[in-house]
Design a protein around this motif. Structure first.
Motif, short mmCIF file in Angstrom:
data_model
loop_
_atom_site.label_atom_id
_atom_site.label_comp_id
_atom_site.label_asym_id
_atom_site.label_seq_id
_atom_site.Cartn_x
_atom_site.Cartn_y
_atom_site.Cartn_z
N SER A 206 -10.08 -41.14 -98.43
CA SER A 206 -11.13 -40.13 -98.55
C SER A 206 -11.50 -39.88 -100.01
CB SER A 206 -10.66 -38.83 -97.90
OG SER A 206 -11.66 -37.84 -97.98
N LEU A 207 -10.50 -39.76 -100.89
CA LEU A 207 -10.79 -39.51 -102.31
C LEU A 207 -11.57 -40.67 -102.92
CD1 LEU A 207 -10.41 -37.75 -104.83
CD2 LEU A 207 -8.26 -38.97 -105.26
N ALA A 208 -11.20 -41.89 -102.58
CA ALA A 208 -11.92 -43.05 -103.11
C ALA A 208 -13.36 -43.09 -102.60
CB ALA A 208 -11.19 -44.34 -102.74
N VAL A 209 -13.54 -42.83 -101.31
CA VAL A 209 -14.88 -42.84 -100.72
C VAL A 209 -15.76 -41.77 -101.36
CG1 VAL A 209 -16.20 -42.40 -98.62
CG2 VAL A 209 -14.18 -43.85 -98.52
N GLU A 210 -15.20 -40.59 -101.58
CA GLU A 210 -15.97 -39.50 -102.18
C GLU A 210 -16.44 -39.84 -103.59
OE1 GLU A 210 -13.46 -36.12 -102.03
OE2 GLU A 210 -13.53 -35.93 -99.84
N ASN A 211 -15.60 -40.54 -104.35
CA ASN A 211 -15.96 -40.86 -105.73
C ASN A 211 -16.86 -42.09 -105.84
OD1 ASN A 211 -14.45 -39.20 -108.02
ND2 ASN A 211 -13.13 -39.24 -106.21
N LEU A 212 -16.67 -43.05 -104.95
CA LEU A 212 -17.51 -44.25 -104.97
C LEU A 212 -18.76 -44.09 -104.12
CD1 LEU A 212 -14.70 -46.95 -104.56
CD2 LEU A 212 -15.96 -46.40 -106.66
N LYS A 213 -18.76 -43.07 -103.26
CA LYS A 213 -19.86 -42.85 -102.29
C LYS A 213 -20.05 -44.10 -101.44
CE LYS A 213 -20.84 -38.82 -104.11
NZ LYS A 213 -19.73 -38.76 -105.06
N SER A 214 -18.93 -44.73 -101.09
CA SER A 214 -19.04 -46.00 -100.38
C SER A 214 -17.76 -46.33 -99.63
CB SER A 214 -19.35 -47.12 -101.37
OG SER A 214 -19.28 -48.39 -100.75
N ILE A 215 -17.88 -46.51 -98.31
CA ILE A 215 -16.76 -47.03 -97.52
C ILE A 215 -16.57 -48.51 -97.81
CG2 ILE A 215 -15.98 -47.54 -95.18
CD1 ILE A 215 -17.32 -45.04 -94.20
N VAL A 216 -17.67 -49.21 -98.01
CA VAL A 216 -17.61 -50.65 -98.26
C VAL A 216 -16.80 -50.94 -99.52
CG1 VAL A 216 -18.96 -52.73 -98.76
CG2 VAL A 216 -19.80 -51.08 -97.08
N LEU A 217 -17.10 -50.26 -100.61
CA LEU A 217 -16.38 -50.49 -101.85
C LEU A 217 -14.92 -50.05 -101.74
CD1 LEU A 217 -19.02 -49.39 -104.53
CD2 LEU A 217 -18.25 -51.72 -104.02
#
Length: 287
Positions: A206-217
């Motif tokens: 969740s933290l990574a998705v929030e910062n990258l704005k991307s599930i793919v990345l």
């Protein structure tokens, strides 16, 4: 340094043709900035000399001198494995005269997992992560300028292609403000995959998705298809393109990028440190 950055911005806004007004505008805002700093709480001083870990009943604790580390809600800090405890201990040990919470992302994730202040369930976490699928950074493209359009295609398409093949899903790309239609099968496949993570690991996702704005990345990072620096750069592709065209705010862009990289790196480490006994790690080992 802050003053220099603000000075650059204010003069750019006011226009170099009217430098008198620019300086007046600059001085007024700098005064407000200095006043605002008075209300920022001071960082706490480092109150301990040594950091260690100990094992108690199969859990691992972090000790600051002879005192057990506790969570914000007063629980004894206990994590499920030694590697995670060592990562947290390292964050505390590397603090200097002042304790800077924004450099302790793994500790923060552990606090959230232990205290669960919002009473979030695994279903809540998966649902919130999937909400980013419809607005994934890599799925929104521009029509102009042509150079940026081509840059997005060259940089993002290979990641999209890998992601679709890896997860056997289909993603749609949008060149307008309309949200791309995500096939139901894609949602269900990714939902099953997210449920394969432990509750703790999902906090890192969740933290990574929030910062990258991307599930793919994010999943490309976790699967080691991309490294952190590349993933963050791809998430900021349009920002970097614009700053190359119009110039950077002397320190702000680098600071923001460094902070995002730090958070994303901690998030990915947290995922892997909490995937040691999950079905997800077994799948990774088979690939």
């Amino acid at each position: 340094m802050v003053g220099v950055g603000l000075r650059y911005t204010f003069r750019a806004v006011a226009g170099w043709g009217n430098i008198k007004h620019a300086r007046l505008f600059e001085n007024q805002l700098l005064i407000h900035f200095k006043e605002a700093r008075r209300f920022i709480p001071a960082l706490p001083k480092r109150f301990y000399k040594g950091v260690s870990i100990s094992q108690i009943n199969g859990k691992y604790e972090v000790n600051l001198d002879q005192k057990k580390l506790k969570t914000p809600l007063g629980r004894v800090f206990q994590v499920p494995n030694e590697s995670l405890a060592l990562a947290v201990a390292n964050e505390w040990d590397t603090q200097k005269d002042k304790i800077q919470p924004d450099t302790m992302n793994i500790t923060g994730l552990c606090y959230t997992a232990l205290d669960n202040p919002t009473k979030k369930t695994k279903e809540n976490s998966v649902s919130e992560i999937l909400e980013f699928l419809g607005t994934d950074t890599l799925c929104y493209r521009v029509n102009e300028p042509e150079r940026l359009k081509q840059l997005q295609k060259d940089k993002w398409d290979p990641v999209i292609d890998w992601f679709q093949q890896r997860y056997q899903v289909e993603l749609k790309v949008s060149n307008s403000l309309l949200v791309p239609v995500i096939p139901q099968q894609t949602k269900e496949t990714l939902q099953r995959h997210l449920f394969s993570f432990s509750d703790w690991a999902l906090l890192g996702v969740s933290l990574a998705v929030e910062n990258l704005k991307s599930i793919v990345l994010t999943l490309s990072l976790i699967d080691r298809f991309l490294d952190v620096e590349t993933a963050v750069s791809l998430s900021r592709l349009e920002v970097e393109f614009q700053t190359d065209q119009w110039g950077k705010l002397e320190w702000a862009h680098e600071l923001e990028q460094t902070q995002v990289q730090s958070k994303v790196a901690a998030a990915v480490i947290f995922v892997h440190l909490n995937s040691e006994s999950t079905e997800y790690l077994k799948k990774c080992m088979k690939r």
